[in-house]
Design a protein around this motif. Sequence first.
Motif, PDB file in Angstrom:
ATOM      1  N   TRP A   1       1.220  -1.081  -0.029  1.00 25.70           N
ATOM      2  CA  TRP A   1       0.155  -0.409   0.494  1.00 25.70           C
ATOM      3  C   TRP A   1       1.001   1.086   0.300  1.00 25.70           C
ATOM      4  CZ3 TRP A   1      -3.752  -2.118   4.435  1.00 25.70           C
ATOM      5  CH2 TRP A   1      -4.461  -2.963   3.825  1.00 25.70           C
ATOM      6  N   THR A   2       1.810   0.798   0.739  1.00 22.36           N
ATOM      7  CA  THR A   2       2.977   2.512   1.007  1.00 22.36           C
ATOM      8  C   THR A   2       3.374   2.575  -0.652  1.00 22.36           C
ATOM      9  OG1 THR A   2       3.104   2.017   3.026  1.00 22.36           O
ATOM     10  CG2 THR A   2       4.787   3.382   2.421  1.00 22.36           C
ATOM     11  N   ARG A   3       4.319   1.730  -1.083  1.00 26.13           N
ATOM     12  CA  ARG A   3       4.515   1.543  -2.609  1.00 26.13           C
ATOM     13  C   ARG A   3       3.197   2.000  -3.373  1.00 26.13           C
ATOM     14  NH1 ARG A   3       6.829  -3.208  -1.614  1.00 26.13           N
ATOM     15  NH2 ARG A   3       5.263  -5.161  -2.395  1.00 26.13           N
ATOM     16  N   SER A   4       2.256   1.890  -3.641  1.00 31.70           N
ATOM     17  CA  SER A   4       1.588   2.654  -4.559  1.00 31.70           C
ATOM     18  C   SER A   4       1.404   4.006  -4.322  1.00 31.70           C
ATOM     19  CB  SER A   4      -0.015   2.080  -4.145  1.00 31.70           C
ATOM     20  OG  SER A   4       0.643   0.257  -4.859  1.00 31.70           O
ATOM     21  N   LEU A   5       1.469   4.178  -2.449  1.00 34.24           N
ATOM     22  CA  LEU A   5       1.632   6.182  -2.493  1.00 34.24           C
ATOM     23  C   LEU A   5       2.823   6.307  -2.641  1.00 34.24           C
ATOM     24  CD1 LEU A   5      -0.640   6.003   0.729  1.00 34.24           C
ATOM     25  CD2 LEU A   5      -1.427   7.155  -1.618  1.00 34.24           C
ATOM     26  N   THR A   6       3.504   6.070  -2.910  1.00 31.21           N
ATOM     27  CA  THR A   6       5.133   6.914  -2.880  1.00 31.21           C
ATOM     28  C   THR A   6       4.928   6.322  -4.392  1.00 31.21           C
ATOM     29  OG1 THR A   6       6.082   5.922  -1.049  1.00 31.21           O
ATOM     30  CG2 THR A   6       7.924   6.279  -2.198  1.00 31.21           C
ATOM     31  N   LYS A   7       4.465   6.054  -5.208  1.00 35.07           N
ATOM     32  CA  LYS A   7       4.984   5.944  -6.770  1.00 35.07           C
ATOM     33  C   LYS A   7       3.735   6.845  -7.239  1.00 35.07           C
ATOM     34  CE  LYS A   7       6.476   1.133  -7.257  1.00 35.07           C
ATOM     35  NZ  LYS A   7       5.941  -0.480  -8.047  1.00 35.07           N
ATOM     36  N   ALA A   8       2.665   7.016  -6.569  1.00 33.45           N
ATOM     37  CA  ALA A   8       1.798   8.766  -7.181  1.00 33.45           C
ATOM     38  C   ALA A   8       2.808   9.432  -6.441  1.00 33.45           C
ATOM     39  CB  ALA A   8       0.646   7.610  -6.836  1.00 33.45           C
ATOM     40  N   GLY A   9       3.665   9.185  -6.215  1.00 29.49           N
ATOM     41  CA  GLY A   9       4.225  11.194  -6.192  1.00 29.49           C
ATOM     42  C   GLY A   9       3.474  11.533  -4.863  1.00 29.49           C
ATOM     43  N   TYR A  10       3.003  11.137  -3.744  1.00 26.42           N
ATOM     44  CA  TYR A  10       2.717  11.775  -2.672  1.00 26.42           C
ATOM     45  C   TYR A  10       3.357  12.071  -1.696  1.00 26.42           C
ATOM     46  CZ  TYR A  10      -2.269  10.519  -4.559  1.00 26.42           C
ATOM     47  OH  TYR A  10      -3.513  10.502  -5.446  1.00 26.42           O
ATOM     48  N   LEU A  11       2.679  12.756  -0.675  1.00 24.18           N
ATOM     49  CA  LEU A  11       3.531  13.546  -0.138  1.00 24.18           C
ATOM     50  C   LEU A  11       3.737  12.668   1.097  1.00 24.18           C
ATOM     51  CD1 LEU A  11       5.488  15.426   1.656  1.00 24.18           C
ATOM     52  CD2 LEU A  11       3.442  17.125   2.521  1.00 24.18           C
ATOM     53  N   VAL A  12       4.753  11.894   2.363  1.00 28.04           N
ATOM     54  CA  VAL A  12       4.358  11.066   2.818  1.00 28.04           C
ATOM     55  C   VAL A  12       4.837  11.046   3.921  1.00 28.04           C
ATOM     56  CG1 VAL A  12       5.087   8.101   3.056  1.00 28.04           C
ATOM     57  CG2 VAL A  12       3.920   9.129   1.358  1.00 28.04           C
ATOM     58  N   GLU A  13       4.360  11.154   5.371  1.00 32.07           N
ATOM     59  CA  GLU A  13       4.911  11.212   6.703  1.00 32.07           C
ATOM     60  C   GLU A  13       4.360  10.393   7.889  1.00 32.07           C
ATOM     61  OE1 GLU A  13       5.440  16.428   6.848  1.00 32.07           O
ATOM     62  OE2 GLU A  13       3.595  15.442   7.657  1.00 32.07           O
ATOM     63  N   PRO A  14       6.001  10.181   8.861  1.00 34.67           N
ATOM     64  CA  PRO A  14       5.101   8.662   8.973  1.00 34.67           C
ATOM     65  C   PRO A  14       4.511   9.413  10.201  1.00 34.67           C
ATOM     66  CG  PRO A  14       7.242   9.075   9.634  1.00 34.67           C
ATOM     67  CD  PRO A  14       6.891  10.631   8.660  1.00 34.67           C
ATOM     68  N   TRP A  15       4.006   8.245  10.806  1.00 31.49           N
ATOM     69  CA  TRP A  15       2.772   8.623  12.106  1.00 31.49           C
ATOM     70  C   TRP A  15       2.938   7.909  13.540  1.00 31.49           C
ATOM     71  CZ3 TRP A  15      -0.450   5.741  14.435  1.00 31.49           C
ATOM     72  CH2 TRP A  15      -1.538   4.516  12.757  1.00 31.49           C
ATOM     73  N   ARG A  16       2.630   7.827  14.314  1.00 33.68           N
ATOM     74  CA  ARG A  16       3.182   6.922  15.318  1.00 33.68           C
ATOM     75  C   ARG A  16       2.133   7.349  16.741  1.00 33.68           C
ATOM     76  NH1 ARG A  16       5.780   4.795  20.636  1.00 33.68           N
ATOM     77  NH2 ARG A  16       6.218   3.296  19.885  1.00 33.68           N
ATOM     78  N   CYS A  17       1.785   6.536  17.275  1.00 36.45           N
ATOM     79  CA  CYS A  17       0.856   6.494  18.418  1.00 36.45           C
ATOM     80  C   CYS A  17       1.227   5.547  19.304  1.00 36.45           C
ATOM     81  CB  CYS A  17      -0.518   6.893  18.059  1.00 36.45           C
ATOM     82  SG  CYS A  17      -1.998   6.001  19.554  1.00 36.45           S
ATOM     83  N   ASP A  18       0.891   6.042  20.450  1.00 37.79           N
ATOM     84  CA  ASP A  18       1.878   4.844  21.793  1.00 37.79           C
ATOM     85  C   ASP A  18      -0.198   4.094  22.464  1.00 37.79           C
ATOM     86  OD1 ASP A  18       3.055   3.179  23.868  1.00 37.79           O
ATOM     87  OD2 ASP A  18       2.101   5.214  25.140  1.00 37.79           O
ATOM     88  N   LEU A  19      -0.428   2.858  22.739  1.00 44.48           N
ATOM     89  CA  LEU A  19      -1.178   2.321  22.774  1.00 44.48           C
ATOM     90  C   LEU A  19      -1.928   3.129  24.443  1.00 44.48           C
ATOM     91  CD1 LEU A  19      -1.849  -0.105  20.864  1.00 44.48           C
ATOM     92  CD2 LEU A  19      -3.098   1.508  20.647  1.00 44.48           C
ATOM     93  N   ALA A  20      -0.535   3.222  25.318  1.00 40.25           N
ATOM     94  CA  ALA A  20      -0.799   2.716  26.494  1.00 40.25           C
ATOM     95  C   ALA A  20      -0.996   4.429  27.144  1.00 40.25           C
ATOM     96  CB  ALA A  20       0.417   2.631  27.380  1.00 40.25           C
ATOM     97  N   SER A  21      -1.157   5.708  26.285  1.00 37.46           N
ATOM     98  CA  SER A  21      -0.854   7.288  26.388  1.00 37.46           C
ATOM     99  C   SER A  21      -2.331   7.404  25.246  1.00 37.46           C
ATOM    100  CB  SER A  21       0.013   7.633  26.389  1.00 37.46           C
ATOM    101  OG  SER A  21       0.599   8.107  25.197  1.00 37.46           O
TER     102      SER A  21
END
Length: 142
Positions: free
Chosen positions: A23-43
């Motif tokens: 899924w990520t490759r599809s977005l990257t190949k299509a030239g989308y701006l991609v930024e990572p995110w993270r969520c700590d489930l405890a907080s």
Amino acid sequence: MLTFITPGWGAIKPLHLETHKSWTRSLTKAGYLVEPWRCDLASGAFIVGLRTLALLGARQNPCGIVDLVRAYDRSDRPTILNILEQASATPSSFCFSTIIRGSRGRSSRLYCIGNSTLSEHREQGCLRGIFAVPRQREKICA
């Protein structure tokens, strides 16, 4: 425009890194701006990229789920919250798409691809992935 994820649609599957990568490759190949995110489930704290933070109109990093979801199209919110709830309960790969309404009234398509990892006791773990937006403005009929 990508065709594998339309606004209001989402998918959740058992955790499989190749699904996430595909899924990520599809977005990257299509030239989308991609930024990572993270969520700590405890907080419940989300850390997102600065461009995504600004696009969503959130004011601080880390932020909460309400800060993220408030910019999403209202009709998509139940689907997205359901996907995130399921991903918080079992190791998963997931994706969704929505239209976001920026603070200046501009609309943009937002894609999210992520996965969840949980400890044996499910008390700790995280959701992580990417947010992607088109680099060029798309015409949005909403």
